[in-house]
Structures are given as C-alpha cells and as structure tokens.
Design an enzyme around this catalytic site. Structure first.
Site, PDB file in Angstrom:
ATOM      1  N   LYS A  80      -3.983   5.268   5.455  1.00 39.31           N
ATOM      2  CA  LYS A  80      -3.518   5.745   6.765  1.00 39.31           C
ATOM      3  C   LYS A  80      -1.998   5.798   6.817  1.00 39.31           C
ATOM      4  O   LYS A  80      -1.316   4.917   6.295  1.00 39.31           O
ATOM      5  CB  LYS A  80      -4.082   4.831   7.848  1.00 39.31           C
ATOM      6  CG  LYS A  80      -3.820   5.242   9.273  1.00 39.31           C
ATOM      7  CD  LYS A  80      -4.197   6.679   9.578  1.00 39.31           C
ATOM      8  CE  LYS A  80      -5.658   6.996   9.382  1.00 39.31           C
ATOM      9  NZ  LYS A  80      -5.952   8.456   9.508  1.00 39.31           N
ATOM     10  N   ASP A  83      -8.231   5.429   1.114  1.00 37.12           N
ATOM     11  CA  ASP A  83      -9.119   6.592   1.160  1.00 37.12           C
ATOM     12  C   ASP A  83      -9.257   7.273  -0.197  1.00 37.12           C
ATOM     13  O   ASP A  83     -10.209   8.008  -0.426  1.00 37.12           O
ATOM     14  CB  ASP A  83      -8.607   7.594   2.204  1.00 37.12           C
ATOM     15  CG  ASP A  83      -8.544   6.924   3.568  1.00 37.12           C
ATOM     16  OD1 ASP A  83      -7.545   6.227   3.846  1.00 37.12           O
ATOM     17  OD2 ASP A  83      -9.505   7.054   4.338  1.00 37.12           O
TER      18      ASP A  83
END
Ligand code: MRU
Length: 375
Positions: free
Chosen positions: A259, A248
C-alpha cells in the site's frame, strides 16, 4: 478469526447452497458487519473492483471462487471460451496483487485436466476451496515464524511491551483467515507476549483505521491509531520495536509492492535501525520479475478517494465529505515499491529469509527455477 465471539473466514460457500459464495462486506466495516452473496462471476468482478473484498490473499481466493461460479453457469457448448472470458475479466479487475492471476491460472490449469464440463466444474470448485484453505493454512504457518521474531524482541526487554507498526490492512480481512502482517501479532498475543500495534490510518481509503483497527479490536490486541505521517516521529523516540507489513507482490529478488506509503515507512525504519519485516504467503511472489520498481504494475485509482473522506457523522450516519476546494485535481496511486535493500527479512509459510534472490531461491527452489517461473 472471531467476530463477536463467532468464528468467521472472509469467504466461504453458503452452507445450504454451494452455488452461492458469501463474503464479509468490507465496504460496510467498521460501522456495520454484513455478509454479501456473490452468485456469478460478474458479482465477483464487481466485488473485487469496488473493494467489497480486498487484500492480496482474499482477492486471489475470490477470483478462484469467481472461476468456479463461471464454470457453474457456462453452457456446455461454449464452455472453454466462456471460462477464458471469465478469466480475462477477473484478471482485469485489479492490477497489483500477484495472487489474482495466480489463482485464476491455477483454477484454469486444474480444469484442463477434466474431460467433461461437469468434471471441470467439480475441479473448479475443489481448486477454489483448496486455494482458500491453503491461504488460511499458510498465513497461520507464517504467523508462527513471525511470532518467533516478536518473541526475540520481547526477550530483550523483559516485562515490557513490544511495539509493532503496521501499514494498511494485511490482516485477517485481507486473506481468508489470520492475515499476513497480523498473523505473527495474533500468534504472539495468544501466546501471552505483550504486544501493542501502531496502526497507520492509511490514506486515502483508510484501511488501517477502518479495517486493521476493527479486527485488532475484535481479537483484543492493544493498538493505537496514528496519522500516516506519525511513524517516523515514533521511531525517532524509541516507540517502535519493529515494522511488519504485508505485500501485494514480491519479485524474485525481494522488492516489495505494498500500500502506498510503505516505502516511506521503510526509509524511516532504516534511518532509525528498526527492523522492517514483510509477511507473505508464497502465492504473493511473482517469480518472473526481478526489478520491482520497473516491473510491478501500480494501480492508479479514482481521484475522488483522495478528494473525499468517508466516516460516521455525529448522528451516527455514514457519509462522505469533500476535503479540498471544488476544483482541486488529485492523483491516487494505490501502491509503492520498497526495494529489497530496505527490508530486514521476509516472513513466509516456509520460514524467514533475507530479501534477496539467493535466499528466496533457497526457500523456493522449484518455484524460482527458470522452467517454472512463468506467469
Ligand atoms: O488496496 P487494498 O486494500 O487491496 O491493498 C492491499 C492492502 O491492504 C495492502 O497493500 C496490504 O498491506 C497487502 S495485501 C495483504
């Protein structure tokens, strides 16, 4: 990516009405395939927040279309102010994925080159479409680079399957098409390289179980769902050849936010001499940051995601069940940071590089120059 044989992207303008954005509703998967209409920027903010759309690249593309919808409905007399408010609302939806602010700022910068409100509206639309197209193209390109890494492992074990472990969903559903972690896998599978994917379930929201397993199944890629804690055991027993995850946000020095649980996979991979690859389009870099653990904002989500699980019951209805005592408190961090030292290589659209500042700067010289690296 094909769903039941039909090609889909995850986001597009409605073919007969370009004032409506359509997305695949990821809250309904894997049990139901639904398309949802987004008609204004508040719809887009809600869809990002409640994770109807999710994943770094798709969050970015959705935010870009959100800016277009905001421009479409902004009154001429208060156009710039309305767009600034829309940008702030979109940026506030989720904190970790770098693609979100990157996409909003890119649409704002494009609109700034227009003179009239109508010109700015057209520029917003063209930029949102370009961001989505680029996302798909870059994922496809990084897939080709990653395919070469899978092929190299396949060559060391002729006639055997390459076993790849992935965490969460950095798949087609997390982008506009192809995915980041899955793009090399799809490319290798399509080229006839025998691959098999260990899919981490990815508590608490189970994006691995509900999304990655679904899309690998749609594409016909052999895969097996495993409990999050199984990876280390499989690695110790020679059942994993490589780990590929998405991300991300990546700092200019190569620290990777992904994650929650990715860090533990990276530690286990290092302990077992298994290569740990992270795949990303360049829109996921945050070239302003050096230290990921100190600098990357980590989203903390609601405790109910840990206290409850959602799934299909024996009657076929989707329901949520509580898995802990009524009064048990819970905390829910969405992401963790894997330090660059644990990452074997980054797989980007421009090629494969080491996870360090020098190698990243060699691949992205303009973007990492000090004048350019502002966010
Ligand atoms: O919370 P999510 O589902 O938006 O998280 C994003 C992810 O699925 C993962 O972190 C993914 O591996 C990187 S996004 C391409």
């Amino acid at each position: 990516m094909k769903v039941s044989g039909k090609h889909y992207r995850t986001i597009w303008l409605k073919p007969d009405d370009s004032q409506v954005v359509q997305v695949i509703d990821q809250l309904a998967l894997p049990h139901d395939f639904k398309v949802t209409n987004l008609v204004d920027v508040s719809d887009v903010c809600t869809a990002i927040k409640n994770m109807t759309v999710r994943g770094a690249g798709l969050i970015g593309a959705s935010a870009a279309y959100g800016m277009y919808l905001a421009a479409l409905h902004a009154p001429d007399r208060d156009f710039n102010n309305t767009l600034q408010l829309a940008a702030a609302s979109l940026k506030a939806t989720r904190p970790t994925a770098a693609n979100l602010a990157w996409a909003v700022d890119r649409v704002l910068a494009a609109m700034n080159t227009g003179l009239t409100s109508d010109e700015k509206r057209s520029l917003a639309k063209a930029t949102a479409v370009a961001i989505a197209d680029e996302d798909a193209e870059y994922c496809q390109r990084l897939g080709e680079h990653g395919k070469a890494l899978i092929a190299a492992i396949a060559n060391t074990k002729p006639g055997e399957t390459v076993n790849i472990l992935t965490h969460c969903n950095a798949g087609w559903l997390a982008f506009v098409d192809f995915g980041s972690a899955t793009a090399p896998i799809y490319a290798a599978h399509d080229a006839g390289i025998p691959v098999h994917v260990w899919v981490d379930e990815t508590r608490p929201r189970n994006q691995g179980a509900s999304l990655t397993a679904w899309e690998l199944g749609q594409h016909g890629v052999p895969h097996t769902l495993i409990a999050d804690n199984a990876g280390g055991h499989l690695m110790q027993h020679g059942m994993v050849d490589m780990v590929i995850t998405g991300t991300d946000r990546v700092t200019r020095c190569g620290d990777v936010a992904n994650k929650i649980g990715t860090y533990l996979k990276a530690l286990a991979a290092r302990d077992n001499d298994i290569p740990m690859y992270v795949a990303l389009p360049s829109s996921t870099f945050d070239f302003t940051l050096t230290d990921g653990v100190a600098g990357i904002p980590i989203e903390e989500r609601g405790a109910e995601e840990v206290r409850f699980m959602t799934g299909k019951n024996s009657c076929g209805a989707v329901e949520s069940v509580q898995i802990c005592p009524d009064s048990t408190p819970a905390r829910n961090w969405g992401f963790d940071v894997t330090p660059a030292r644990l990452i074997t290589k980054l797989i980007c659209e421009r090629g494969v590089c080491d996870a360090n500042e020098t190698a990243i700067a060699a691949l992205f010289p303009k973007e990492t120059s000090h004048d350019h690296a502002t966010r």
